[in-house]
Design a protein around this motif. Structure first.
Motif, PDB file in Angstrom:
ATOM      1  N   ILE A  78     -40.193   0.451 -34.104  1.00 49.85           N
ATOM      2  CA  ILE A  78     -40.224   0.499 -32.378  1.00 49.85           C
ATOM      3  C   ILE A  78     -41.210   1.755 -31.849  1.00 49.85           C
ATOM      4  O   ILE A  78     -41.894   1.394 -30.579  1.00 49.85           O
ATOM      5  CB  ILE A  78     -38.186   0.934 -31.864  1.00 49.85           C
ATOM      6  CG1 ILE A  78     -37.480   0.051 -32.152  1.00 49.85           C
ATOM      7  CG2 ILE A  78     -38.999   1.454 -30.600  1.00 49.85           C
ATOM      8  CD1 ILE A  78     -36.351   0.515 -32.023  1.00 49.85           C
ATOM      9  N   GLN A  79     -41.453   2.438 -32.313  1.00 46.67           N
ATOM     10  CA  GLN A  79     -42.930   3.540 -32.301  1.00 46.67           C
ATOM     11  C   GLN A  79     -44.380   2.851 -32.122  1.00 46.67           C
ATOM     12  O   GLN A  79     -44.585   3.386 -31.177  1.00 46.67           O
ATOM     13  CB  GLN A  79     -42.748   5.439 -33.196  1.00 46.67           C
ATOM     14  CG  GLN A  79     -41.231   5.740 -32.979  1.00 46.67           C
ATOM     15  CD  GLN A  79     -41.096   7.381 -33.614  1.00 46.67           C
ATOM     16  OE1 GLN A  79     -40.438   6.797 -34.486  1.00 46.67           O
ATOM     17  NE2 GLN A  79     -41.408   8.255 -32.990  1.00 46.67           N
ATOM     18  N   PHE A  82     -45.113  -0.234 -31.723  1.00 46.56           N
ATOM     19  CA  PHE A  82     -44.904  -0.944 -30.891  1.00 46.56           C
ATOM     20  C   PHE A  82     -45.189  -0.079 -29.442  1.00 46.56           C
ATOM     21  O   PHE A  82     -45.621  -0.954 -28.929  1.00 46.56           O
ATOM     22  CB  PHE A  82     -44.251  -2.084 -31.072  1.00 46.56           C
ATOM     23  CG  PHE A  82     -44.202  -2.700 -31.927  1.00 46.56           C
ATOM     24  CD1 PHE A  82     -45.491  -3.768 -31.957  1.00 46.56           C
ATOM     25  CD2 PHE A  82     -42.953  -3.507 -32.627  1.00 46.56           C
ATOM     26  CE1 PHE A  82     -45.349  -4.781 -33.228  1.00 46.56           C
ATOM     27  CE2 PHE A  82     -43.056  -3.969 -33.943  1.00 46.56           C
ATOM     28  CZ  PHE A  82     -44.046  -5.767 -34.079  1.00 46.56           C
ATOM     29  N   ALA A  83     -44.454   1.215 -29.370  1.00 43.96           N
ATOM     30  CA  ALA A  83     -44.348   1.411 -27.977  1.00 43.96           C
ATOM     31  C   ALA A  83     -45.329   1.882 -27.799  1.00 43.96           C
ATOM     32  O   ALA A  83     -45.855   1.963 -26.774  1.00 43.96           O
ATOM     33  CB  ALA A  83     -42.863   2.690 -27.879  1.00 43.96           C
ATOM     34  N   ASP A 104     -42.305  -6.210 -28.200  1.00 48.28           N
ATOM     35  CA  ASP A 104     -41.556  -6.079 -29.926  1.00 48.28           C
ATOM     36  C   ASP A 104     -40.987  -5.083 -29.417  1.00 48.28           C
ATOM     37  O   ASP A 104     -39.970  -5.233 -30.248  1.00 48.28           O
ATOM     38  CB  ASP A 104     -42.797  -6.007 -30.233  1.00 48.28           C
ATOM     39  CG  ASP A 104     -43.922  -7.224 -30.018  1.00 48.28           C
ATOM     40  OD1 ASP A 104     -43.395  -8.651 -30.341  1.00 48.28           O
ATOM     41  OD2 ASP A 104     -45.051  -7.536 -30.334  1.00 48.28           O
ATOM     42  N   ALA A 105     -41.276  -3.995 -28.742  1.00 46.55           N
ATOM     43  CA  ALA A 105     -40.784  -2.834 -29.095  1.00 46.55           C
ATOM     44  C   ALA A 105     -38.993  -2.782 -28.415  1.00 46.55           C
ATOM     45  O   ALA A 105     -37.490  -2.586 -29.082  1.00 46.55           O
ATOM     46  CB  ALA A 105     -40.906  -1.628 -28.049  1.00 46.55           C
ATOM     47  N   LEU A 155     -40.904   4.842 -26.431  1.00 49.14           N
ATOM     48  CA  LEU A 155     -40.901   4.362 -25.469  1.00 49.14           C
ATOM     49  C   LEU A 155     -40.677   4.181 -24.587  1.00 49.14           C
ATOM     50  O   LEU A 155     -41.337   3.672 -23.550  1.00 49.14           O
ATOM     51  CB  LEU A 155     -38.815   3.222 -25.672  1.00 49.14           C
ATOM     52  CG  LEU A 155     -39.139   1.720 -25.149  1.00 49.14           C
ATOM     53  CD1 LEU A 155     -40.044   1.154 -26.371  1.00 49.14           C
ATOM     54  CD2 LEU A 155     -37.323   1.682 -26.330  1.00 49.14           C
TER      55      LEU A 155
END
Length: 682
Positions: A308-309, A311-312, A319-320, A342
């Motif tokens: 997540i980090q 993609f953010a 995606d995130a 995010l």
């Protein structure tokens, strides 16, 4: 001779029979003291043995005897009785007592007796294996290794599982490569084939010892030893190579992992994926994540968070968010730092309302995430949006000191003096103490409002509070004082700044130097210059010109010479007017010879606007008077090469000097002829 290993301590838990655990625990209990038996007690125990001379009787008596020396006497006494035969259990008890008391040499002797006692390999060997496990359980690893060495020395082949148990605790507690290699070499000597777990433990120990090439060699030769790499193998090798910053070799192994059919487990991905993204090997990390998906392995929270980090930060917010929804569906909760990244992604794309909606939908009550959105509104939103969001944060009690700092900075930068002090008061009332960020913003606001005296008072207050403002507010205060003609206060301010580690930029110093040129305090100016040099600031042409002019005006010839030479040496050209002023001053002080390095370099520039006709005549005149006649003649050549005519003063000086020195008649005649030609004399 049995190899004696160095003493060390480590921890581990091995499954043992309850009876042995109970007995070993009683021996290692602090309440189990080593008090010597008196004569009557000792004879009482001898009498009990005499009445019932049986191994179980000896074991019970040994267990109830806290004094180790008395236990040894009793053990040796029964050994002398012809009708008594020791068993593996009796040896186990005396060896255990000696080992737990760290009497290793005596313990080793009884281990050797046990191996040669004729009880049969099975009983003797199993007893020693149990002793190894018991010593490991009680952190007696010197003793465990000594028992292991006795077993190997006497030809007993421990099982691979026994060896792996011993290796495991040695590696887990990082007790050194020597001990691990000792166990492994004994294993090789006895022709015991290692399994994959053995090699995994060996490679982990080699990594811990920094022997990366040996690890790679062991990994490449696994198949020759009949072993196949498993998930744990790949975890150790890949994470170890990344940790040792050998990314090229780690990539080779990872390519093998991705293409292999090995059954990888979640532990491998949880260990390796975060390392890859931490090393900015994002492409390989994404390939490994695809492999994880293809194996239908569900990520744990650590894997979710690092992805997540990523993609953010890459602004791939769809995606995130998709991964975040997976986390929520599994009743997991990401950390605050992940939410901050995010939300920051949304703010970078100027999707401020989406960022705020994300926090509301996920019922985030953490101030760090809201502060990111607040900063976003301060940078890209309007005043109304900023105040609306901050009011909501206050109502929901999700503000902290940073929230107030952000608001006060925004109000100060936008010169909202009507409410900035109200906000500061509200901040203090709410229990948040203003920090250097808030004060820095207030100082900037005061300077922008041309209230430099108030800004200076704030600065002194900050110093009293032992806080340090940021460099931008310090720079703003310096400029404000200079522009308002308060240069004396700037000098004091710089002294404060030096104490608190604050410095000025080259631009700031240029402004300071301009302001100081109006003062008659040459010492203060030199103090500022010294500070600039200490801070590593490069002096500009304008700064040098101001220094040189000031030194000339204040009759400081030494400093004038120093900075003129330094300026030209650094490839900077002085202003023509200031050069004339400084050289005229140095001529009066008979110091022109001291700036000859600068003069020679200026001659090579061939800029007639600097060393013009008038300056050259002055230099010839001055250098001749100071006794530097050779240099004067060189300058005369320059004049004549440029088609300039020496002035009357220079002509008379050279001619009169030439006739007065008989040892230079020929040279002086030549100069006289040249000068005569220059003035058109017959």
């Amino acid at each position: 001779m049995i190899i004696k290993l160095p003493r060390f301590q480590l921890s581990g838990l091995i499954s043992l029979p309850n009876r042995l655990i109970s007995h070993a625990s009683s021996l290692s209990d602090p309440s189990y003291t080593q008090s010597n038996l008196n004569s009557s007690q000792y004879h009482s125990k001898i009498q009990s043995l005499t009445q019932n001379l049986h191994p179980e009787t000896l074991i019970n008596i040994l267990s109830s005897t806290p004094d180790l020396n008395s236990s040894l006497r009793l053990f040796k006494w029964v050994s002398l009785q012809t009708q008594f035969r020791h068993t593996a259990d009796t040896y186990y008890h005396i060896i255990l007592k000696l080992g737990l008391a760290s009497r290793i040499d005596e313990m080793e002797g009884f281990c050797t007796e046990l191996m040669k006692s004729g009880f049969g390999f099975q009983d003797s060997d199993q007893t020693l294996v149990t002793l190894v496990d018991t010593f490991i359980l009680h952190h007696k690893f010197d003793e465990a290794l000594r028992v292991f060495s006795v077993m190997c020395f006497n030809g007993y082949k421990p099982s691979v599982s026994v060896i792996n148990r011993l290796l495991s605790v040695l590696v887990e507690e990082k007790k050194g490569i020597k001990c691990v290699l000792f166990v492994y070499k004994e294993m090789v000597k006895l022709r015991i084939c290692p399994d994959t777990e053995t090699l995994n433990l060996l490679m982990q120990a080699l990594f811990d010892a920094g022997r990366v090439d040996s690890v790679v060699d062991q990994f490449n030769r696994m198949h020759k030893k009949g072993c196949c790499a498993n998930s744990r193998t790949y975890e150790i090798v890949v994470s170890g190579l990344i940790g040792k910053n050998v990314m090229n070799k780690a990539t080779v192994v990872l390519n093998e992992v991705i293409e292999s059919e090995c059954d990888l487990d979640l532990r491998f991905f949880s260990c390796v994926l975060p390392l890859l993204f931490e090393m900015n090997e994002c492409e390989m990390g994404l390939r490994l994540f695809e492999k994880m998906r293809s194996l239908n392995i569900v990520p744990d929270l650590s894997v979710y968070e690092v992805l997540i980090q990523y993609f953010a930060r890459s602004l791939c917010l769809d995606d995130a968010i998709g991964l975040l929804n997976e986390v929520i569906s599994r009743d997991l909760k990401v950390s605050n730092r992940v939410l901050v990244d995010l939300v920051n992604g949304f703010c970078k794309l100027n999707k401020l309302h989406e960022a705020k909606r994300l926090l509301e939908e996920h019922q985030v009550t953490n101030a760090d995430s809201y502060n990111v959105v607040l900063e976003g509104y301060c940078q890209g939103g309007g005043y109304a949006d900023v105040m609306w969001l901050f009011r909501q944060m206050v109502e929901k009690s999700i503000t902290n000191s940073l929230s107030w700092d952000i608001l006060i900075s925004y109000l100060s930068e936008n010169q909202r003096d009507d409410i900035v002090y109200k906000a500061l008061t509200r901040m203090i009332v709410s229990g948040n103490t203003p920090n250097s960020t808030a004060y820095s913003a207030l100082i900037i606001a005061k300077c922008k409002s041309n209230e430099v005296n108030d800004a200076l008072e704030l600065f002194h207050h900050v110093c009293e509070e032992q806080l340090v403002i940021d460099s931008s507010s310090f720079s703003m205060l310096v400029k404000g004082l200079c522009l308002n003609g308060k240069i004396n206060k700037v000098v004091n301010l710089l002294q404060y700044g030096s104490y608190y580690g604050l410095s000025c930029s080259n631009e700031d110093y240029d402004i300071i130097m301009k302001s100081m040129s109006t003062l008659s305090e040459s010492n203060s100016l030199l103090t500022i210059v010294g500070r600039m040099i200490v801070e590593g600031c490069s002096l500009s042409s304008e700064t040098y010109n101001q220094i040189i002019k000031s030194m000339s005006d204040h009759q400081r010839s030494t400093e004038c010479v120093l900075y003129l030479n330094r300026m030209v040496k650094e490839g900077l050209l002085p202003d023509a007017e200031i050069l004339l002023i400084s050289l005229s001053f140095l001529a009066q002080k008979l110091k022109l010879h001291a700036v000859l390095p600068a003069i020679h370099k200026l001659l090579s520039v061939n800029d007639h606007s600097l060393l013009n006709h008038a300056i050259c005549n002055m230099l010839i005149n001055g250098l001749w008077k100071e006794g530097y006649k050779r240099e004067a003649r060189l300058l005369l050549d320059v004049i004549l090469e440029n088609g300039w005519v020496p002035d009357a003063t220079t002509h008379r000086l050279l001619v009169s000097s030439g006739f007065s020195e008989g040892d230079e008649d020929d040279t002086q005649d030549e100069i006289t002829n040249i000068l005569s030609e220059g003035f058109g004399e017959p």
